[in-house]
Design a protein around this motif. Structure first.
Motif, short mmCIF file in Angstrom:
data_model
loop_
_atom_site.label_atom_id
_atom_site.label_comp_id
_atom_site.label_asym_id
_atom_site.label_seq_id
_atom_site.Cartn_x
_atom_site.Cartn_y
_atom_site.Cartn_z
N VAL A 104 93.58 -21.57 0.48
CA VAL A 104 92.64 -22.49 1.08
C VAL A 104 92.23 -21.88 2.55
N ASN B 136 90.80 -33.17 -0.28
CA ASN B 136 89.60 -33.54 -1.20
C ASN B 136 89.29 -32.13 -1.83
N ALA B 137 89.24 -31.04 -1.01
CA ALA B 137 88.70 -29.80 -1.29
C ALA B 137 89.74 -29.38 -2.45
N ASP C 52 89.12 -31.56 -5.72
CA ASP C 52 88.03 -31.25 -6.45
C ASP C 52 87.76 -29.79 -6.99
N ASP D 92 90.07 -33.89 4.50
CA ASP D 92 89.08 -32.89 3.86
C ASP D 92 89.65 -31.84 2.98
N TYR E 246 84.34 -26.67 7.62
CA TYR E 246 84.19 -26.86 6.21
C TYR E 246 85.37 -26.20 5.57
N VAL E 247 85.75 -26.41 4.17
CA VAL E 247 86.94 -26.04 3.46
C VAL E 247 86.50 -25.28 2.19
N LYS E 248 87.21 -24.00 2.03
CA LYS E 248 86.70 -23.43 0.52
C LYS E 248 88.12 -23.17 -0.07
#
Length: 468
Positions: free
Chosen positions: A25, A44-45, A48, A41, A11-13
């Protein structure tokens, strides 16, 4: 219980700094066979999270590298705002900080008479140069929020009385001749220089383009020069005072055999004692001229209640008048009319210059006439000889014009001197023995008291007749 562990996708933060100027990131890897994070991904992160500006797409790709997993990577930077640059005012004259400092002479001595307290300016002189502020450049955060820069400070032209600005308000000029000061932050040009007290070590010498008004005295050793009139409420004491206009002294002129009072107009005073005056117009004195040298192109009049001329030399172009001339106890008193000392000196200079230029002109004329008689064509001359001839012709024409102007001035001076032969001296009460009278070239020595008399020139001799 089974030992099987659950799989976990990567996942990405996205982290944005508090000031919005950086976005980081962090990509976390999958566990137990979970799905790895893709570039889409990451994109998109970032989207967002609202990061839209300053993105480094190469750094986004770096986030997916093995060595960068679980580590924050800087992927976007905001643009800092560039603050505006302050405008400025450049004063083209000495400000207060620069004034009041005595002049240091070449030998290292300090001249406390020259303090540069007053700054003279002429109409049209540039007083202030204004540089407008330079606008800043806005910045932007990584989320696209605009950051406004700090504006450069604007300094408006300090426009005061008798000044004028150009169209874009970047230059301030003097609208009149005068002296420049700053009053309530505004640059002002005053046409009259007011000295509230004496001219002394507190003021230094005065050299001003317009009128000067002095409430006190002009003290010994100091100099006052004015392009207009000078008015003195007190006394001129052994000072050098020069005006292109009139000099009015409410009290008197006490020279102490020092200094000089010189006017392009006339001089008015209550008394003159041990002083030297050189005046283009008239000298008008209320009480007395004592042991002084007074020269006036027009007249010298001492016609007050006392009206005394005692000792010294008084010269006037047209007329001298007084109530009493000389004294039974005084040294010789000399009165001369029909004499213009400045004009006679100019005559000498003009005649000498005319004769010198005429000799040069005649030599050139003879050379050019000889050349003309030879019949040599200018086409056959070498460039060097042709240049010499051209220069000689140019000098010939210039000298011819100068001689015409000098000859005209010679005639004007001679006419004026001839006119001055008709000067006169009026004495309303008494002329004492010891007085020498000169009119034009004729002289007369007073050996006995003479009363109520008019001295004139007739047939080359001084004529004495009753004053009507």
């Amino acid at each position: 219980m089974s030992d099987l562990k659950l799989s976990q996708d990567g996942y990405v933060k996205v982290h944005i700094s508090d000031d919005g100027m950086a976005a980081y990131v962090t990509v976390y890897g999958p566990k137990n066979g979970g799905r790895s994070v893709t570039m889409q991904d990451v994109l998109n992160a970032v989207k967002d999270a609202g990061v839209v500006d300053g993105i480094d797409y190469g750094r986004l790709a770096d986030c997916l590298k093995e060595e960068n997993l679980n580590r924050p990577v800087l992927v976007a930077k905001g643009t800092e705002a560039q603050d505006g640059i302050d405008g400025r005012l450049e004063y083209q004259f000495a400000r207060r900080d620069d004034k009041g400092k005595p002049v240091v002479l070449e030998d290292g001595k300090v001249d406390y008479r020259n303090l540069n307290l007053f700054v003279s300016v002429s109409q049209g002189d540039l007083l202030v140069l204004r540089t407008p502020p330079i606008p800043g450049v806005p910045g932007v955060t990584v989320t696209g929020r605009k950051i406004m820069p700090k504006a450069g400070r604007n300094y408006p032209l300090p426009r005061g009385k008798n000044t004028v600005a150009n169209e874009d308000d970047t230059q301030l000029f003097a609208a009149v001749d005068g002296h420049v000061t700053i009053v309530d932050g505004k640059v002002t040009v005053n046409t009259v220089l007011e000295i509230p007290g004496d001219v002394d070590y507190s003021t230094g010498n005065i050299d001003y383009i317009g009128d000067v008004r002095i409430r006190g005295n002009i003290t010994t050793g100091f100099t006052v020069k004015a392009g207009g009139d000078i008015e003195v409420n007190g006394v001129i004491e052994g000072a050098t005072v020069t005006a292109k206009g009139n000099i009015v002294v409410k009290n008197g002129i006490a020279g102490g055999h020092k200094g000089l009072v010189s006017a392009g107009g006339s001089v008015f005073a209550r008394f003159v004692e041990n002083a030297r005056l050189e005046v283009e117009g008239d000298v008008v004195i209320q009480e007395a001229i004592i042991q002084s040298v007074v020269m006036a192109n027009n007249s010298v009049r001492v016609e007050g209640r006392k009206g005394v001329i005692v000792g010294g030399t008084v010269q006037a172009g047209e007329e001298i008048s007084a109530r009493v001339v000389g004294s039974p106890l005084s040294p010789q008193t000399i009165l001369e009319v029909g004499i213009n000392p400045q004009l006679r000196e100019e005559r000498k200079v003009v005649y000498q210059e005319y004769n010198e230029k005429k000799k040069t002109f005649e030599n050139l004329q003879n050379y050019l006439q000889s050349y003309q008689k030879m019949g040599v064509s200018t086409e056959s001359l070498t460039p060097k000889r042709k240049a010499v001839l051209t220069n000689m012709l140019s000098e010939y024409q210039a000298l011819k014009k100068e001689l015409e102007e000098l000859d005209k001035r010679r005639q004007e001076i001679d006419d004026e001197l001839n006119r001055l032969q008709y000067g006169r001296i009026k004495v309303a009460d008494v002329v004492y023995p010891g007085v020498q009278i000169t009119i034009g070239q004729a002289q007369y020595h007073v050996n006995d008291p003479v009363r109520f008399v008019l001295f004139t020139l007739k047939d080359g001799d001084i004529k004495i007749e009753p004053l009507r």
